[in-house]
Design a protein around this motif. Structure first.
Motif, PDB file in Angstrom:
ATOM      1  N   CYS A  20     -34.536  73.593  11.197  1.00  0.00           N
ATOM      2  CA  CYS A  20     -34.436  73.513   9.739  1.00  0.00           C
ATOM      3  C   CYS A  20     -35.824  73.207   9.161  1.00  0.00           C
ATOM      4  O   CYS A  20     -36.501  72.285   9.622  1.00  0.00           O
ATOM      5  CB  CYS A  20     -33.461  72.406   9.361  1.00  0.00           C
ATOM      6  SG  CYS A  20     -33.517  71.997   7.619  1.00  0.00           S
ATOM      7  N   CYS A  23     -35.554  69.366   7.622  1.00  0.00           N
ATOM      8  CA  CYS A  23     -35.287  68.153   8.403  1.00  0.00           C
ATOM      9  C   CYS A  23     -35.490  68.342   9.899  1.00  0.00           C
ATOM     10  O   CYS A  23     -35.269  67.414  10.668  1.00  0.00           O
ATOM     11  CB  CYS A  23     -33.880  67.633   8.108  1.00  0.00           C
ATOM     12  SG  CYS A  23     -32.585  68.652   8.818  1.00  0.00           S
ATOM     13  N   CYS A  40     -28.358  74.595   6.956  1.00  0.00           N
ATOM     14  CA  CYS A  40     -28.510  73.478   7.883  1.00  0.00           C
ATOM     15  C   CYS A  40     -27.276  72.591   7.796  1.00  0.00           C
ATOM     16  O   CYS A  40     -26.824  72.267   6.692  1.00  0.00           O
ATOM     17  CB  CYS A  40     -29.759  72.691   7.518  1.00  0.00           C
ATOM     18  SG  CYS A  40     -29.936  71.152   8.410  1.00  0.00           S
ATOM     19  N   CYS A  43     -28.684  68.906   6.236  1.00  0.00           N
ATOM     20  CA  CYS A  43     -29.186  68.729   4.861  1.00  0.00           C
ATOM     21  C   CYS A  43     -28.831  69.890   3.928  1.00  0.00           C
ATOM     22  O   CYS A  43     -29.091  69.826   2.735  1.00  0.00           O
ATOM     23  CB  CYS A  43     -30.689  68.501   4.877  1.00  0.00           C
ATOM     24  SG  CYS A  43     -31.622  69.966   5.323  1.00  0.00           S
TER      25      CYS A  43
HETATM   26 ZN   LIG Z   1     -31.883  70.317   7.537  1.00  0.00          ZN
END
Ligand SMILES: [Zn+2]
Length: 213
Positions: A20, A23, A40, A43
């Motif tokens: 991702c 994150c 993701c 997040c």
């Molecule tokens: Zn993420």
């Protein structure tokens, strides 16, 4: 207190793992279809969003940005007049203003970051992706060219230049009357085109297309 589960490391082929961009959580995407879009799971950031006609739009935006870059460096950028004196400056004048002495590296860096690297990036992108438009196999070196375009993305700083110009203009407004030249508007539209191009580009789809053909 809610505890986050310990991170698990997905196993399998490295080419099927996607991190991702926000994150860094790793996702296994081997079984996700090419037409699906994915987010993701931690997040919610969009990991990839393949859209029909994306390659056509990508090439069109890159070509448009290249044309605007030619306009941006060929025409006057700003015109200033104060106390009866007036002067015009192009982007080249700005860059060549510091060609001597200790400031020479600054000239080189400005030329590289706002003209050379963005042009190289757009050409590399068109070279890698252009032939896919016509259903042709990728040209030799297409993967290297696309990788180069991806690596150059953080170094293409035309938009940073525009922010710098905006700050300088605010400071100078009181001292002189300022007119915007053709190149100013070309640079502004160029920044919008490149931002739109980056927002809609799905690198995974392009890598898959390059690998498939
Ligand atoms: Zn993420």
């Amino acid at each position: 207190m809610i505890q986050e589960p310990p991170p698990t490391v997905p196993t399998g082929d490295l080419a099927e793992l996607v991190a991702c961009p926000q994150c860094d959580l790793l996702h296994h995407v081997g079984n996700v279809s090419e037409d699906a879009s994915s987010r993701c799971k931690r997040c919610g950031t969009v990991l990839f969003a393949p859209r029909t006609g994306a390659i056509e739009r990508l090439v069109a935006l890159a070509l448009g940005a290249l044309v605007l870059m030619v306009v941006a460096v060929s025409f006057p950028f700003l015109q200033m007049s104060a106390s009866g004196f007036s002067s015009k400056a192009s982007v080249f004048d700005t860059i060549s203003a510091f060609t001597g002495g200790l400031m020479a590296p600054l000239s080189l860096a400005t030329a590289a970051f706002i003209i050379l690297l963005p042009v190289l990036r757009l050409c590399a992108l068109i070279y890698a992706v252009g032939p896919l438009l016509f259903g042709r196999p990728p040209v030799p070196g297409a993967a290297t060219s696309f990788r180069l375009a991806s690596r150059l993305k953080p170094w293409s700083m035309a938009e940073i230049f525009m922010i710098g110009v905006a700050v300088a203009l605010v400071k100078m407004m009181g001292m002189a009357s300022i007119g915007f030249g053709t190149a100013f508007w070309a640079f502004g539209f160029l920044v919008i085109l490149v931002t739109a191009m980056d927002a809609m580009m799905c690198e995974r789809t392009i890598w898959r297309l390059l690998a498939k053909r």
